[in-house]
Design an enzyme around this catalytic site. Sequence first.
Site: not given
Ligand code: AMP
Ligand code: ZN
Length: 684
Positions: A33, A37, A82-83, A113, A115, A117, A172, A224, A291, A315, A409, A412, A427, A432
């Site tokens: 590393d 650098d 969104s989903l 796939e 999901k 977070d 993501e 994704y 999907k 979920k 404490c 003790c 403490c 103790c």
């Molecule tokens: P939600 O935030 O509950 O509406 O879920 C949708 C979000 O899931 C998307 O905006 C992505 O950020 C996220 N996500 C994570 N993994 C995946 C995936 N494999 N395919 C699609 N969305 C994903």
């Molecule tokens: Zn103590």
Amino acid sequence: MAESPQDRAAWLREELQRHERLYYGEAKPEISDRDFDRLMAELAAIEEEHPELRTADSPTRRVGGEPTEGFEQVEHEPPMLSLDNTYDHGELEEWVERLARLLPDTDFDFICELKVDGVSLSLLYENGVLTQAATRGNGRVGDLVTANARTIRTLPLRLPAAAPARLLVRAETYMRRSAFAALNEQRAAAGLELYANPRNTTAGTVRQLDSRDVARRRLDVACYEWVQPAGDDGDERPSHGESLAALADLGLPVNDSWRRCKGLGEVVAYCDEWQEKRGDLDFEIDGVVVKVDDPELRERLGATAKAPRWAVAFKFEAEQAETVVRAISAQVGRTGAVTPVAELEPVLVAGTTVKRATLHNYEDLARKDVRVGDAVVIEKGGDIIPKVVSVFEERRGPESKPFAPPTECPVCGEKLYQPEEEALLRCVNAACPAVVREAIRHFASRNAMDIEGMGDWLVGELVGGGLVRDPADLYDLTVDQLADLKKTNDARLGEKAAARTVDSLAESKKERSLSRLIYALGIRFVGDSTAALLARRFRTVDGLAEASAEELEEVDEIGARIAESVRAFFDSERNQDLLRRLKEAGLEFEEEAAADEGVDRPLEGKVFVLTGTLEGMTRNEAGARIKALGGKVTGSVSGKTDFLVAGEKAGSKLRKAEQLGVEVLDQAGLEELLGGAGSCRAGP
Ligand code: AMP
Ligand code: ZN
């Protein structure tokens, strides 16, 4: 002959990109590393002096440039939707039935796939160069965070020549558990407040204004979705599965756990499998995304204003639950730190009963204003103990009053002390019983001196009965003394068990590595990986004891706070006395001499995956030891995996490793590898 700055810069860029690929893509680094650098610093210096030589894809962009003023906005075309969510098998089935109603007589293939977070990003590559990265924002307009995204080392800044002229990808960004833990470890060492979880930390990080801060946080990213450019309808379009494979071929990070599933049964099996295995991953997932694979079918299904009809999220069961705080008790740790613990009305969280949750410290408790009798939400995450995340203040009765931290404490009775720069109560009574007990327990624990038989009960008896006041006293214990101890049912411990424990104590004098001994001493901020670093650098306890704060800080990853703590430990007369008595008892204070630097990191560049249950150590502990020897630990088996460590009840990872011809180690094999490297147990 002097090279022109231009040639040198070009060479440096190529070289740095190659090393990034080796390091992050293939986990086979060729240089340290520090050398990396150095190359980076040289390139940055050239670019500083010759701004005209700067390029958009220069690896220096990752380091983070000038702080930006807020963020520019960018429009998403198409919008980032969104989903829709499903929460059980029945709802998944309804979704599949809805598809069948919308397009009767159609065979659907699904891609499932993970999901991840984290936080979603839209990434644009033009002529192979990453030119835009944006957050989702409101779905139509997001923040342009390109400079921040460039700091993500797994994200290529430039794609190979085969890349299309315009490539729009949805991804993501997230933080690995290991990176998150390391970040919090640093924050703890610096006396800063800890971050709550990887997801929130990611969200905060992506929106940092100074990309240098982002670079330090080690975000990761998983692509994704390849968003097909509009107006391209003449061409044969790849299926979603094919497009994921194509993205990976272009060097983009794609999580390789996706699977093509035919029909509901296979989809459900995938969801259940990952719900079970989520804890094995080095990152958090909150579900699975299912999907439709075929692009024609996707187009015919279309989208609502909010979400596509061709995809759905499954979920996972929340690892949170609601319960009531019965009491708030105080726990005294081995450093004397007194921390609050919530005693809960027992509650089932994702399969296990939870009765206690940590409240971290009294400052945190006061900030959340947790009170006895409160209804709270608790969360179980990874392998750490559950924590209280929030309080329903509105449900409090009139008799509710704020919790008053203890002043004495609980063990003790010593008056507690609040160090100025800390959120903790302490403490400071070195005698103790709680402090001594924890210190002995730590000393004897598996990752430390690993003394068989020295469990909680025995330690409690020895300390409570005054037989043991510090770890050195352990080595004076005799079989007779131990054998006579009375268990709760009034039975004696007995000669056999006593002899085993005394044998194990004797064994621990000679057969434990220096890093275990350093760890066992319980120096503040010195965990097992820091102990391994110190052992490697100083080789003997005496060498470490003599090291100045400056010398300590020269060790990579050791900052001022750790250095100070190590110094303070060895400066204490009590500790000097303890060390002298440990040495007199016959403990090995020196590490076997290692021939050269190369021996220090014998697993350098080797990629490990751990699965199943190991005897006598958790997977985290095994991982820490592998990392201490230079190895890398990842969550899933792939062609890049060198070793799969398979404990008891290893499942699908073992099968996959066998399919791919990855070398499989059982526990004995792993211990040989760790021990044989001279850093675990030195030979007699
Ligand atoms: P939600 O935030 O509950 O509406 O879920 C949708 C979000 O899931 C998307 O905006 C992505 O950020 C996220 N996500 C994570 N993994 C995946 C995936 N494999 N395919 C699609 N969305 C994903
Ligand atoms: Zn103590």
